[in-house]
Design an enzyme around this catalytic site. Structure first.
Site, PDB file in Angstrom:
ATOM      1  N   HIS A 183      31.398  69.280  55.802  1.00 25.26           N
ATOM      2  CA  HIS A 183      32.825  69.207  55.433  1.00 25.26           C
ATOM      3  C   HIS A 183      33.312  67.760  55.396  1.00 25.26           C
ATOM      4  O   HIS A 183      34.453  67.468  55.751  1.00 25.26           O
ATOM      5  CB  HIS A 183      33.700  70.010  56.395  1.00 25.26           C
TER       6      HIS A 183
ATOM      7  N   ASN B 155      37.306  79.246  56.384  1.00 25.22           N
ATOM      8  CA  ASN B 155      36.802  78.924  55.049  1.00 25.22           C
ATOM      9  C   ASN B 155      37.565  79.746  54.013  1.00 25.22           C
ATOM     10  O   ASN B 155      38.328  80.642  54.367  1.00 25.22           O
ATOM     11  CB  ASN B 155      35.311  79.263  54.943  1.00 25.22           C
TER      12      ASN B 155
END
Ligand code: HDD
Length: 752
Positions: free
Chosen positions: A128, A201
């Protein structure tokens, strides 16, 4: 003070060159801090009734805001200084022994500046790394005190400040936004009982069931270690090798190969907490909960060819979209919903709710909306806020607790641990963006970069010398849910974890025709990049257990024979309760049909129609769209009626994939010029191929002809060819735009 400095020559040889009177003076207030979010018009607060809750929140329930103001640095009207606050007379030249002589070691100003610069970078997130953040608030719809003691849910209308970071997973910090990838959706709630991070997510399931496999998963998907390729892409040998040996990943692969992996905008994607969490109420009773964020704008995605082209035209596509929307006052909004169920219900499900590769179908447990989140302020500084923000799956507050999901267990460890490397020590919670609004008092001391100055001689507990302070909060504080445990210590998985395909099938079978075609195309594309035939075969044999249609189409697309299905882990897998769930399709949440913030290109050239073009452009702006006049070059064009059309974008700097829709104006002479420009033809073809709404006014159809776009049948979905070249044509176009994409005209391979 200025007068003294000006009178004192700081470089006798170049006295006037950089004198104070020649320096650029910032305009006072140039960098004025933005208003605190509670001051924003229309934002609900204690004095300001919210339309969502039909009333103001009770007094004293809203967490404080504006805390970051104390650390904002604003240089308007200020002198340059060193980090020690010493004013600089000259920021251009190092100190030398004679103008052509050596630089001097005692130039502490040069040395400080270079030293700081040399250490500007910090390690990027191990996953990420690429992300974009924004500030906002969460508003609770109704008190949930029977379900949970969590601070944000205690009063209707209660406001809790949040900071959100959206991200891709695999790419490095500077990688493109439009990679085919999962998107992170991490929300930091600054509750008045401490920080709660919901680190989710945009897909409700995960690749693996146990944190033990996380480093393997990440090593497999990241660039291969010998040559560091490919960047921000899963289409390579090691990823597919790994997942083909991990059949539990099949369900997540369906999501990852679906259009959800290329969202049109962060503002148009769902978010999920993924794991099953617990709500715990004031009496200590617990229910199980899954968290869902649903965007007000509806869920929309790109198509693959478009995503590939955007990554060249604007690698910051999603970041720019978020920034511009917030900057223009179009604050993105999501509704928070929960699925609530009991342990007894969960025991009866055909799947295990501790298994993160499974979701709870909405047909089994519906989603109840409990609040909304609005993002209404861009960060002041990317590094200080978006880069230094530290989310942690272990950050929960009283009222929220974990379950025994073995994936979550690893996360509870990893997030704090990783910040110690990334942010350089154990005091990252003191960075302004991470600091809770709730006061922090404990006996943890020292460590790198400590900000707090702890008073007194006592840093232990129990103590009598400091009157016992700080003291335990007892049941007011965080009490872990006393979940009974039994069993031998062992490494293994519960039985239901061994069923890998029911929900993969559920997902695929619940998609619309175009969505299924896109999934097939994505698997085919990714596997075509895999160089080892045995890996391709293993993946297809795995897919056969989920969908014969999918496996056969992918095998066809790869020119290979259909392999046998992969053997199942369970002899008698449990039968699923639900075989179709329309809610799993992106079309289930289309938004409200408004076109606010959609980007529309209006092609312009000399001698196109002037007045009608501008009338249509203005109608679109009035409906909330962002319109740009796109020409062969920027600057004015003279329309056939003499009107000046000022192109603010070019066919080259803003190609078609950056727009949601396009308008081709009337004007035969202007059209001839555009038809002779290959870039204009490509623009039109891309808009058509990507199934975007198009409006051709009058002679504008000549450009369609030149680009080879079929339109005579007059029923090509989303393509509006209007003989009447006036503003009335914009109504149908706006409607078509509200529907986003028109996959009815999509063919494989593309006709245009
Ligand atoms: Fe993770 C970052 C989401 C499983 C270990 N993760 C990270 C971020 C998001 C997620 C959104 C970025 C946060 C930010 O913007 O700073 N991760 C998930 C979800 C998972 C998941 C939804 C499965 C349900 N993650 C997961 C596991 C582990 C990690 C199983 C390790 C055992 N994740 C990390 C990390 C990161 C991270 C290494 C990298 C940077 C960071 O934490 O702050 O600790």
């Amino acid at each position: 003070r200025n007068a003294t400095a000006a009178a004192r020559p700081y470089n006798r040889d170049k006295e006037t060159e950089y004198g104070l009177e020649h320096a650029r003076r910032p305009v006072a207030g140039e960098n004025a801090p933005p208003p605190s979010f509670l001051a924003t018009a229309g934002t609900p607060s204690e004095d300001n009734a919210s339309a969502k809750t039909n009333g103001p929140a009770a007094e004293g329930v809203n967490a404080a805001s504006g805390e970051l103001a104390r650390v904002r640095a604003d240089s308007s009207g200020r002198m340059l200084t060193t980090n020690q606050g010493v004013q600089l007379s000259n920021n251009q030249d190092s100190l030398k022994a004679g103008l052509r002589g050596p630089a001097l070691l005692k130039d502490f100003i040069l040395r400080e500046k270079l030293t700081h610069f040399d250490h500007e970078r910090i390690p990027e997130r191990v996953v990420h790394a690429r992300g974009s953040g924004a500030h906002g608030y969460f508003e609770c719809y109704q008190a949930l005190t029977e379900l949970t003691a969590a601070a944000p849910f205690q009063e209707a209308g209660k406001i809790t400040p949040v900071f959100v970071r959206f991200s891709t997973v695999a790419g490095e910090r500077g990688s493109k936004d439009t990679a085919r990838d999962v998107r992170g959706f991490a929300v930091k709630f600054y509750t008045d009982e401490g920080i709660w991070d919901l680190v989710g997510n945009n897909m409700p399931v995960f690749f693996i069931q146990d944190a033990m496999k996380f480093p393997d998963l990440v090593h497999a998907v990241k660039p291969e270690p010998h040559h560091a390729m490919p960047q921000a892409a899963s289409a390579h040998d090691t990823f597919w090798d790994f997942v083909s040996l991990m059949p539990e990943s099949t369900h997540m692969l369906m999501w990852q190969m679906s259009d959800r992996a290329i969202p049109r905008s962060f503002r148009m994607m769902q978010g999920f907490g993924v794991h099953t969490f617990r709500f715990v109420n004031h009496a200590g009773a617990s229910v199980l909960v899954k968290f869902h964020w649903t965007p007000l704008l509806g869920t929309h995605s790109l198509v693959w060819d478009e995503a590939v082209k955007i990554s060249g035209a604007d690698p910051d596509f999603n970041r720019r979209d978020l920034w511009e929307a917030i900057n223009s006052g179009n604050y993105p909004e999501w509704e928070l919903g929960v699925q609530i169920f009991t342990e007894e219900q969960a025991d009866a499900f055909s799947f295990d709710v501790l298994d993160s590769t499974k979701l709870v179908p909405e047909e089994l447990v519906p989603i109840t909306p409990i609040g909304r989140m609005v993002l209404d302020r861009n960060p002041d500084n990317f590094f200080a806020e978006t880069e230094q923000v530290a989310f942690c799956a272990a950050h929960v507050v009283p009222g929220i607790d974990f379950t025994n999901d073995p994936l979550l267990a690893g996360r509870i460890h990893s997030y704090i641990d990783t910040q110690i490397t990334r942010l350089g020590g154990p005091n990252f919670h003191e960075l302004p963006i991470n600091a809770p609004l709730a006061p922090v008092h404990n006996n943890q001391r020292d460590g790198m970069h400590r900000q707090a100055i702890h008073r007194g001689g006592v840093s232990y507990e129990p103590n009598s010398l400091a009157g016992g302070c700080p003291f335990q909060a007892g049941t007011q504080g965080f009490v872990s849910f006393p979940e009974p445990q039994r069993g031998d210590e062992l490494r293994g998985k519960p039985e239901k974890f061994g069923e890998h395909y029911n929900q993969a099938a559920l997902f695929f079978d619940s998609q619309t025709g175009p969505e299924r075609r896109h999934i097939i195309a994505a698997f085919t594309f990714e596997l075509s990049k895999v160089t080892v035939p045995a890996v391709r075969e293993r993946v297809v044999s795995m897919l056969r257990n989920a969908s014969e249609e999918l496996a056969r189409s992918v095998a066809d697309g790869l020119g290979m024979a259909l392999p046998d299905p992969m053997p199942l882990a369970l002899d008698r897998p449990p039968a699923p309760e639900v075989r179709k769930s329309p809610a799993l399709s992106l079309t289930a949440r289309p938004g409200d049909g408004r076109i606010v913030t959609r980007k529309i290109a209006v092609l312009v050239a000399d001698d196109v129609a002037g007045a009608t073009t501008m009338a249509v452009a203005e109608a679109l702006v009035a409906a909330g769209a962002v319109v740009r006049l796109v020409g062969g070059r920027i600057g004015p064009c003279t329309a056939e009626d003499g009107l000046v059309l000022d192109a603010d974008a070019t066919l080259e700097n803003s190609p078609a994939p950056l727009f949601d829709a396009m308008v081709i104006p009337d004007g035969a002479v202007g059209m001839e010029a555009l038809a002779a420009d290959g870039r204009a033809l490509e623009f039109v073809r891309d808009q058509f191929r990507h199934c975007k709404p198009m409006l051709a006014l009058g002679a504008g159809s000549l450009l369609l002809d030149a680009a080879g776009i079929p339109h005579n049948a007059r029923n090509v979905e989303g393509l509006i060819v209007s003989d009447v070249a006036d503003v009335s044509a914009s109504d149908g176009f706006i409607q078509a735009l509200g529907k986003h994409r028109h996959f009815g005209r999509e063919t494989d391979p593309p006709a245009v």
